[in-house]
Design a protein around this motif. Structure first.
Motif, PDB file in Angstrom:
ATOM      1  N   THR A 133     -41.737  31.923  -7.579  1.00 59.03           N
ATOM      2  CA  THR A 133     -42.559  31.551  -8.858  1.00 59.03           C
ATOM      3  C   THR A 133     -41.481  30.576  -9.497  1.00 59.03           C
ATOM      4  N   LYS A 134     -40.243  30.626  -9.173  1.00 57.19           N
ATOM      5  CA  LYS A 134     -39.329  29.783  -9.807  1.00 57.19           C
ATOM      6  C   LYS A 134     -38.103  29.561  -9.119  1.00 57.19           C
ATOM      7  N   LYS A 135     -37.179  28.785  -9.419  1.00 59.13           N
ATOM      8  CA  LYS A 135     -36.072  28.257  -8.795  1.00 59.13           C
ATOM      9  C   LYS A 135     -35.349  29.516  -8.423  1.00 59.13           C
ATOM     10  N   PHE A 136     -34.456  29.260  -7.207  1.00 52.31           N
ATOM     11  CA  PHE A 136     -33.537  30.087  -6.825  1.00 52.31           C
ATOM     12  C   PHE A 136     -34.269  31.802  -6.703  1.00 52.31           C
ATOM     13  N   GLU A 137     -35.496  31.670  -6.379  1.00 54.87           N
ATOM     14  CA  GLU A 137     -36.357  32.688  -6.101  1.00 54.87           C
ATOM     15  C   GLU A 137     -36.869  32.981  -4.785  1.00 54.87           C
ATOM     16  N   LEU A 138     -36.697  34.107  -3.933  1.00 53.44           N
ATOM     17  CA  LEU A 138     -37.395  33.972  -2.626  1.00 53.44           C
ATOM     18  C   LEU A 138     -38.030  35.501  -2.645  1.00 53.44           C
ATOM     19  N   VAL A 139     -39.278  35.569  -2.656  1.00 52.88           N
ATOM     20  CA  VAL A 139     -39.958  36.946  -2.485  1.00 52.88           C
ATOM     21  C   VAL A 139     -40.503  36.859  -0.903  1.00 52.88           C
ATOM     22  N   ILE A 140     -40.024  38.052  -0.327  1.00 52.15           N
ATOM     23  CA  ILE A 140     -40.004  38.429   0.930  1.00 52.15           C
ATOM     24  C   ILE A 140     -41.125  39.872   1.261  1.00 52.15           C
ATOM     25  N   PRO A 141     -42.212  39.580   1.657  1.00 50.62           N
ATOM     26  CA  PRO A 141     -42.875  40.915   1.890  1.00 50.62           C
ATOM     27  C   PRO A 141     -42.187  41.640   2.942  1.00 50.62           C
ATOM     28  N   VAL A 158     -39.585  42.293  -1.579  1.00 52.44           N
ATOM     29  CA  VAL A 158     -38.293  42.277  -2.139  1.00 52.44           C
ATOM     30  C   VAL A 158     -38.174  40.799  -2.661  1.00 52.44           C
ATOM     31  N   THR A 159     -37.482  40.707  -3.876  1.00 57.10           N
ATOM     32  CA  THR A 159     -37.377  39.511  -4.562  1.00 57.10           C
ATOM     33  C   THR A 159     -35.873  39.395  -4.496  1.00 57.10           C
ATOM     34  N   PHE A 160     -35.307  38.045  -3.828  1.00 61.00           N
ATOM     35  CA  PHE A 160     -33.942  37.748  -3.859  1.00 61.00           C
ATOM     36  C   PHE A 160     -33.747  36.249  -4.650  1.00 61.00           C
ATOM     37  N   TYR A 161     -32.211  36.469  -5.235  1.00 63.25           N
ATOM     38  CA  TYR A 161     -31.774  35.761  -5.935  1.00 63.25           C
ATOM     39  C   TYR A 161     -31.354  34.705  -4.573  1.00 63.25           C
ATOM     40  N   CYS A 162     -31.713  33.553  -4.410  1.00 58.40           N
ATOM     41  CA  CYS A 162     -31.371  32.731  -3.214  1.00 58.40           C
ATOM     42  C   CYS A 162     -31.089  31.396  -3.628  1.00 58.40           C
ATOM     43  N   PRO A 163     -29.866  30.933  -3.833  1.00 59.24           N
ATOM     44  CA  PRO A 163     -29.272  29.832  -4.265  1.00 59.24           C
ATOM     45  C   PRO A 163     -29.759  28.582  -3.682  1.00 59.24           C
ATOM     46  N   ALA A 164     -30.082  28.836  -2.302  1.00 58.98           N
ATOM     47  CA  ALA A 164     -30.741  27.723  -1.505  1.00 58.98           C
ATOM     48  C   ALA A 164     -32.320  27.165  -1.957  1.00 58.98           C
ATOM     49  N   GLN A 165     -33.057  28.125  -2.555  1.00 58.97           N
ATOM     50  CA  GLN A 165     -34.167  28.033  -2.959  1.00 58.97           C
ATOM     51  C   GLN A 165     -34.377  27.100  -4.137  1.00 58.97           C
ATOM     52  N   LYS A 166     -34.406  25.710  -4.208  1.00 57.18           N
ATOM     53  CA  LYS A 166     -34.538  24.908  -5.416  1.00 57.18           C
ATOM     54  C   LYS A 166     -35.571  24.399  -5.872  1.00 57.18           C
ATOM     55  N   ALA A 167     -36.719  24.764  -5.248  1.00 56.73           N
ATOM     56  CA  ALA A 167     -37.906  24.301  -5.716  1.00 56.73           C
ATOM     57  C   ALA A 167     -38.494  24.950  -6.986  1.00 56.73           C
ATOM     58  N   GLU A 168     -39.290  24.462  -7.803  1.00 52.80           N
ATOM     59  CA  GLU A 168     -39.820  24.893  -9.105  1.00 52.80           C
ATOM     60  C   GLU A 168     -40.680  26.111  -8.897  1.00 52.80           C
ATOM     61  N   THR A 169     -41.457  25.766  -7.635  1.00 53.97           N
ATOM     62  CA  THR A 169     -42.282  27.048  -7.493  1.00 53.97           C
ATOM     63  C   THR A 169     -42.416  26.739  -5.660  1.00 53.97           C
ATOM     64  N   LEU A 170     -42.507  28.091  -5.009  1.00 53.30           N
ATOM     65  CA  LEU A 170     -42.451  27.863  -3.322  1.00 53.30           C
ATOM     66  C   LEU A 170     -43.936  28.428  -3.101  1.00 53.30           C
ATOM     67  N   VAL A 171     -44.813  27.780  -2.479  1.00 54.59           N
ATOM     68  CA  VAL A 171     -46.241  28.322  -2.137  1.00 54.59           C
ATOM     69  C   VAL A 171     -45.891  29.139  -1.058  1.00 54.59           C
ATOM     70  N   ALA A 172     -46.758  30.370  -1.015  1.00 54.90           N
ATOM     71  CA  ALA A 172     -46.229  30.983   0.196  1.00 54.90           C
ATOM     72  C   ALA A 172     -46.752  30.415   1.448  1.00 54.90           C
ATOM     73  N   THR A 173     -45.712  30.424   2.374  1.00 56.41           N
ATOM     74  CA  THR A 173     -45.391  29.730   3.525  1.00 56.41           C
ATOM     75  C   THR A 173     -45.184  30.770   4.622  1.00 56.41           C
ATOM     76  N   SER A 174     -45.973  30.622   5.887  1.00 58.49           N
ATOM     77  CA  SER A 174     -45.627  31.568   6.810  1.00 58.49           C
ATOM     78  C   SER A 174     -44.515  31.228   7.614  1.00 58.49           C
ATOM     79  N   VAL A 175     -43.412  32.097   7.895  1.00 58.89           N
ATOM     80  CA  VAL A 175     -42.053  31.737   8.375  1.00 58.89           C
ATOM     81  C   VAL A 175     -41.671  32.990   9.300  1.00 58.89           C
TER      82      VAL A 175
END
Length: 412
Positions: A111-119, A161-178
């Protein structure tokens, strides 16, 4: 003519004391050299004249005062050879939180920069050893392979689990299957587990042949200072306190199994050789506005309050005590604008992540401060396009992480 010995030609070999503080180790084999030794254990001892202590006592002797043995050793830090010294500094152990967990076709988002939410299910979280403040290594497949990097757990629910991820620099990251893997790496947290060392110093004479030996027992790291420029190799200076120092002629007074004047550490392991670590990622993130500034240069200081104390008529050191852990930062930061500086300055706390990386591999040393409190600012060149500031402050204990500092060791 007397043989002249030069301390700058010396080497220091360390062996962990596995039978108690300042006691001979069960084996001297496997000692490791300091990679760059530019220091020495120095012994000092004070005396008090009996006449001064008890006027007119007519005692013709002096009373021995407190004995202190201390050393300071600057090294080019690397991700493997100094883990035990970092453990001693934090009174902790380097441990893996769990085992690697691979996830298939999960929808990651932010939902913001540097955030990565992983189910993640609770079972997957338990396997990985997920907890707030723990550092992991993420390996993310296409189309988000650019997110493969160090990540720190910020929050946990039963499903995400919400991670502080310095590599995630997008303002928002739309749910992406990976597909991705959450790799467990060694984390060192402050604790109450003492780790001490037996050290043998060898001084070489000017002729290059004759040597002198000194044994120093009960060596405990009392602090570490990291010098972290953005354009040169990372260095660390370990400060150490010890119980006592013995010349080679006195080895048997410390360990009767040793023969006087002979090498105690007969089987020494060389350091694993690395290129010097460099600061790959150095950033500070404001907690609320998500403003990011870049670490240009600076230092991180760790003081654990260790000290020696003395009893008995000869005042030999008998123990160490761990005081309050104190983490300080002094650094030069780069902001994209003056507005960013203002936003950053108005925050009460910030997160700090410094990744020191080996040039030839992904092996790294990570310094993470979940709650840094800036106490002093000096704003530089505010009228130009880029703004820098000199910032000082200290880390405090974060309620979620439970610590003021976590050190991650990625050496696999």
């Amino acid at each position: 003519m007397a043989t002249l010995f030069k301390g700058d030609n010396s080497t220091i070999t360390l062996v962990e004391e596995d039978q108690g503080w300042a006691k001979p180790p069960s084996s001297y084999a496997g000692g490791k050299f300091f990679q760059n030794n530019d220091g020495s254990f120095d012994e000092t001892r004070g005396t008090i004249e009996s006449e001064a202590r008890t006027p007119n006592a007519q005692l013709d002797s002096v009373r021995l005062g407190n004995k202190n043995v201390a050393g300071s050793f600057p090294v080019e830090i690397d991700p493997e050879n100094y883990t035990a010294l970092l453990e001693s500094a934090l009174y902790g152990e380097a441990t893996l939180s769990g085992t690697d967990v691979s996830l298939t076709a999960v929808d990651v988002s932010g939902t913001k920069k540097f955030e990565l939410v992983i189910p993640m299910t609770t079972g997957e979280q338990t396997t990985a050893g997920i907890s707030v403040g723990t550092i992991f290594n993420l390996v993310v497949e296409a189309p988000l392979a650019s997110l493969s990097d160090i990540a720190v757990v910020e929050s946990v629910t039963g499903t995400d689990v919400t991670f502080y991820c310095p590599a995630q620099k997008a303002e928002t990251l739309v749910a992406t299957s990976v597909d991705l893997t959450i790799e467990s790496i060694e984390n060192i947290r402050p604790d109450r587990s003492i780790k001490s060392f037996n050290a043998e110093e060898i001084l070489y004479s000017e002729d290059g042949d004759t040597i002198a030996r000194f044994m120093t027992a009960g060596c405990v790291v009392s602090g570490v200072s990291f010098d972290l420029p953005s354009d040169a190799s990372a260095k660390a200076t370990f400060s150490m306190l010890a119980s006592g120092k013995y010349a080679g002629q006195e080895y048997s007074t410390f360990d009767p199994t040793l023969t006087d004047s002979t090498d105690a550490h007969t089987s020494v392991l060389p350091h694993v050789k690395y290129d010097p670590l460099v600061l790959q990622d150095g950033e500070l993130i404001s907690n609320e506005t998500n403003t990011r500034c870049i670490w240009m240069s600076g230092s991180v200081g760790i003081e654990n309050g260790t000290e020696t104390h003395f009893v008995g008529c000869d005042f030999d050191a008998i123990g160490t005590v761990s005081g309050k852990l104190r983490i300080t930062l002094d650094y030069e930061a780069l902001f994209q604008s003056e507005d960013d500086f203002v936003s950053f300055r108005n925050e009460k706390y910030n997160k700090v992540l410094l990744k020191l990386k080996d040039r030839a591999s992904d092996k790294s040393l990570i310094i993470y401060l979940p709650a840094f409190k800036a106490t002093a600012y000096t704003l530089n060149n505010p009228n130009s396009g880029l703004v820098t500031a000199s910032i000082s402050g200290m880390a405090t204990v974060d309620a979620g992480a439970g610590d003021s500092l976590v050190i991650g060791v990625l050496n696999g």
